[in-house]
Design a protein around this motif. Structure first.
Motif, PDB file in Angstrom:
ATOM      1  N   GLU A  36       0.843  -1.198   0.000  1.00  0.00           N
ATOM      2  CA  GLU A  36       0.000   0.000   0.000  1.00  0.00           C
ATOM      3  C   GLU A  36       0.881   1.251   0.000  1.00  0.00           C
ATOM      4  O   GLU A  36       0.631   2.198  -0.746  1.00  0.00           O
ATOM      5  CB  GLU A  36      -0.915  -0.024   1.216  1.00  0.00           C
ATOM      6  CG  GLU A  36      -1.920   1.104   1.249  1.00  0.00           C
ATOM      7  CD  GLU A  36      -2.821   1.071   2.473  1.00  0.00           C
ATOM      8  OE1 GLU A  36      -3.763   1.882   2.485  1.00  0.00           O
ATOM      9  OE2 GLU A  36      -2.584   0.264   3.394  1.00  0.00           O
ATOM     10  N   LYS A  37       1.940   1.230   0.799  1.00  0.00           N
ATOM     11  CA  LYS A  37       2.882   2.352   0.847  1.00  0.00           C
ATOM     12  C   LYS A  37       3.543   2.566  -0.515  1.00  0.00           C
ATOM     13  O   LYS A  37       3.766   3.706  -0.934  1.00  0.00           O
ATOM     14  CB  LYS A  37       3.944   2.086   1.920  1.00  0.00           C
ATOM     15  CG  LYS A  37       4.955   3.217   2.097  1.00  0.00           C
ATOM     16  CD  LYS A  37       5.986   2.897   3.154  1.00  0.00           C
ATOM     17  CE  LYS A  37       6.959   1.883   2.751  1.00  0.00           C
ATOM     18  NZ  LYS A  37       8.124   2.138   2.003  1.00  0.00           N
ATOM     19  N   ASP A  38       3.826   1.476  -1.226  1.00  0.00           N
ATOM     20  CA  ASP A  38       4.444   1.546  -2.561  1.00  0.00           C
ATOM     21  C   ASP A  38       3.429   1.856  -3.658  1.00  0.00           C
ATOM     22  O   ASP A  38       3.772   1.881  -4.834  1.00  0.00           O
ATOM     23  CB  ASP A  38       5.150   0.226  -2.881  1.00  0.00           C
ATOM     24  CG  ASP A  38       6.395   0.018  -2.040  1.00  0.00           C
ATOM     25  OD1 ASP A  38       6.959   1.019  -1.543  1.00  0.00           O
ATOM     26  OD2 ASP A  38       6.801  -1.153  -1.868  1.00  0.00           O
ATOM     27  N   LYS A  39       2.166   2.059  -3.268  1.00  0.00           N
ATOM     28  CA  LYS A  39       1.080   2.400  -4.182  1.00  0.00           C
ATOM     29  C   LYS A  39       0.828   1.329  -5.254  1.00  0.00           C
ATOM     30  O   LYS A  39       0.494   1.624  -6.393  1.00  0.00           O
ATOM     31  CB  LYS A  39       1.319   3.767  -4.815  1.00  0.00           C
ATOM     32  CG  LYS A  39       1.413   4.867  -3.756  1.00  0.00           C
ATOM     33  CD  LYS A  39       1.285   6.218  -4.349  1.00  0.00           C
ATOM     34  CE  LYS A  39       1.384   7.363  -3.374  1.00  0.00           C
ATOM     35  NZ  LYS A  39       1.193   7.187  -2.002  1.00  0.00           N
ATOM     36  N   LEU A  40       1.007   0.057  -4.841  1.00  0.00           N
ATOM     37  CA  LEU A  40       0.680  -1.068  -5.715  1.00  0.00           C
ATOM     38  C   LEU A  40      -0.758  -1.512  -5.487  1.00  0.00           C
ATOM     39  O   LEU A  40      -1.413  -1.999  -6.409  1.00  0.00           O
ATOM     40  CB  LEU A  40       1.623  -2.249  -5.455  1.00  0.00           C
ATOM     41  CG  LEU A  40       3.106  -1.991  -5.728  1.00  0.00           C
ATOM     42  CD1 LEU A  40       3.930  -3.202  -5.312  1.00  0.00           C
ATOM     43  CD2 LEU A  40       3.326  -1.651  -7.185  1.00  0.00           C
ATOM     44  N   PHE A  65      -4.589  -0.814  -3.006  1.00  0.00           N
ATOM     45  CA  PHE A  65      -5.344   0.073  -2.125  1.00  0.00           C
ATOM     46  C   PHE A  65      -6.012  -0.759  -1.043  1.00  0.00           C
ATOM     47  O   PHE A  65      -6.219  -1.955  -1.188  1.00  0.00           O
ATOM     48  CB  PHE A  65      -6.385   0.903  -2.894  1.00  0.00           C
ATOM     49  CG  PHE A  65      -7.508   0.085  -3.484  1.00  0.00           C
ATOM     50  CD1 PHE A  65      -8.640  -0.228  -2.734  1.00  0.00           C
ATOM     51  CD2 PHE A  65      -7.437  -0.374  -4.793  1.00  0.00           C
ATOM     52  CE1 PHE A  65      -9.678  -0.976  -3.277  1.00  0.00           C
ATOM     53  CE2 PHE A  65      -8.472  -1.121  -5.349  1.00  0.00           C
ATOM     54  CZ  PHE A  65      -9.588  -1.420  -4.591  1.00  0.00           C
ATOM     55  N   TYR A  88      -9.001  -5.197  -0.304  1.00  0.00           N
ATOM     56  CA  TYR A  88      -7.771  -4.806  -0.979  1.00  0.00           C
ATOM     57  C   TYR A  88      -7.961  -5.027  -2.473  1.00  0.00           C
ATOM     58  O   TYR A  88      -8.635  -5.962  -2.897  1.00  0.00           O
ATOM     59  CB  TYR A  88      -6.594  -5.656  -0.500  1.00  0.00           C
ATOM     60  CG  TYR A  88      -6.259  -5.429   0.950  1.00  0.00           C
ATOM     61  CD1 TYR A  88      -5.365  -4.438   1.317  1.00  0.00           C
ATOM     62  CD2 TYR A  88      -6.856  -6.192   1.941  1.00  0.00           C
ATOM     63  CE1 TYR A  88      -5.071  -4.212   2.659  1.00  0.00           C
ATOM     64  CE2 TYR A  88      -6.565  -5.967   3.276  1.00  0.00           C
ATOM     65  CZ  TYR A  88      -5.673  -4.982   3.627  1.00  0.00           C
ATOM     66  OH  TYR A  88      -5.389  -4.768   4.940  1.00  0.00           O
ATOM     67  N   LEU A 123      -4.053  -1.127  -7.570  1.00  0.00           N
ATOM     68  CA  LEU A 123      -4.045   0.190  -8.185  1.00  0.00           C
ATOM     69  C   LEU A 123      -3.441   0.049  -9.582  1.00  0.00           C
ATOM     70  O   LEU A 123      -2.870  -1.000  -9.915  1.00  0.00           O
ATOM     71  CB  LEU A 123      -3.201   1.161  -7.344  1.00  0.00           C
ATOM     72  CG  LEU A 123      -3.785   1.547  -5.984  1.00  0.00           C
ATOM     73  CD1 LEU A 123      -2.749   2.295  -5.150  1.00  0.00           C
ATOM     74  CD2 LEU A 123      -5.025   2.404  -6.179  1.00  0.00           C
ATOM     75  N   ASP A 124      -3.532   1.080 -10.399  1.00  0.00           N
ATOM     76  CA  ASP A 124      -2.978   1.013 -11.748  1.00  0.00           C
ATOM     77  C   ASP A 124      -1.493   0.654 -11.730  1.00  0.00           C
ATOM     78  O   ASP A 124      -1.020  -0.108 -12.571  1.00  0.00           O
ATOM     79  CB  ASP A 124      -3.174   2.336 -12.489  1.00  0.00           C
ATOM     80  CG  ASP A 124      -4.617   2.552 -12.903  1.00  0.00           C
ATOM     81  OD1 ASP A 124      -5.391   1.562 -12.935  1.00  0.00           O
ATOM     82  OD2 ASP A 124      -4.984   3.706 -13.202  1.00  0.00           O
ATOM     83  N   ARG A 125      -0.778   1.166 -10.758  1.00  0.00           N
ATOM     84  CA  ARG A 125       0.656   0.857 -10.624  1.00  0.00           C
ATOM     85  C   ARG A 125       0.863  -0.641 -10.397  1.00  0.00           C
ATOM     86  O   ARG A 125       1.767  -1.246 -10.960  1.00  0.00           O
ATOM     87  CB  ARG A 125       1.209   1.681  -9.465  1.00  0.00           C
ATOM     88  CG  ARG A 125       2.672   1.627  -9.252  1.00  0.00           C
ATOM     89  CD  ARG A 125       3.007   2.688  -8.196  1.00  0.00           C
ATOM     90  NE  ARG A 125       4.236   2.433  -7.525  1.00  0.00           N
ATOM     91  CZ  ARG A 125       5.393   2.964  -7.869  1.00  0.00           C
ATOM     92  NH1 ARG A 125       5.470   3.781  -8.884  1.00  0.00           N
ATOM     93  NH2 ARG A 125       6.474   2.691  -7.188  1.00  0.00           N
TER      94      ARG A 125
END
Length: 115
Positions: free
Chosen positions: A67-71, A73, A86, A89-91
């Motif tokens: 989540e911190k790495d924005k992989l 949500f 969970y 994300l697009d990333r």
């Protein structure tokens, strides 16, 4: 071997090293796999059941890192008992083609005779 010039000056500054830092760890790729297979979301306990050998603490810590790495949500619902979902994300979704390539490689080579 083909040289793709992934490394810049030093390995630590390369895109390859950065990508590895995003998926490093015993369970991150597996979590990405399950979240992709069960889109749009999975609950914590569904992930825990899917990844049989992971402890609650390890799963929780790994999800926080991702989540911190924005992989991924995390969506928490204000209810009792707590409900947390969970998803990618697009990333995180952008790593899915890499998962497919790993799968293709494994299917091609899993029956290779090593000796």
């Amino acid at each position: 071997m083909e040289n793709h010039h992934c490394a810049v000056d030093h390995f630590e500054n390369s895109g390859f090293h950065y990508t590895l830092s995003m998926i490093r760890g015993k369970y991150k790729i597996i979590i990405l796999y399950w979240l992709n297979e069960n889109q749009p979301v999975m609950r914590f306990n569904e992930l825990k059941r899917s990844i049989k050998n992971i402890s609650f603490k390890t799963l929780s810590n790994t999800l926080k890192e991702m989540e911190k790495d924005k992989l991924i949500f995390r969506k928490e619902y204000p209810q009792i008992p707590p409900k947390v979902e969970y998803g990618l994300l697009d990333r995180g979704k952008s790593l899915v083609p890499i998962l497919y390539m790993l799968c293709q490689w494994g299917n091609k080579h899993k029956d290779d005779k090593l000796l």
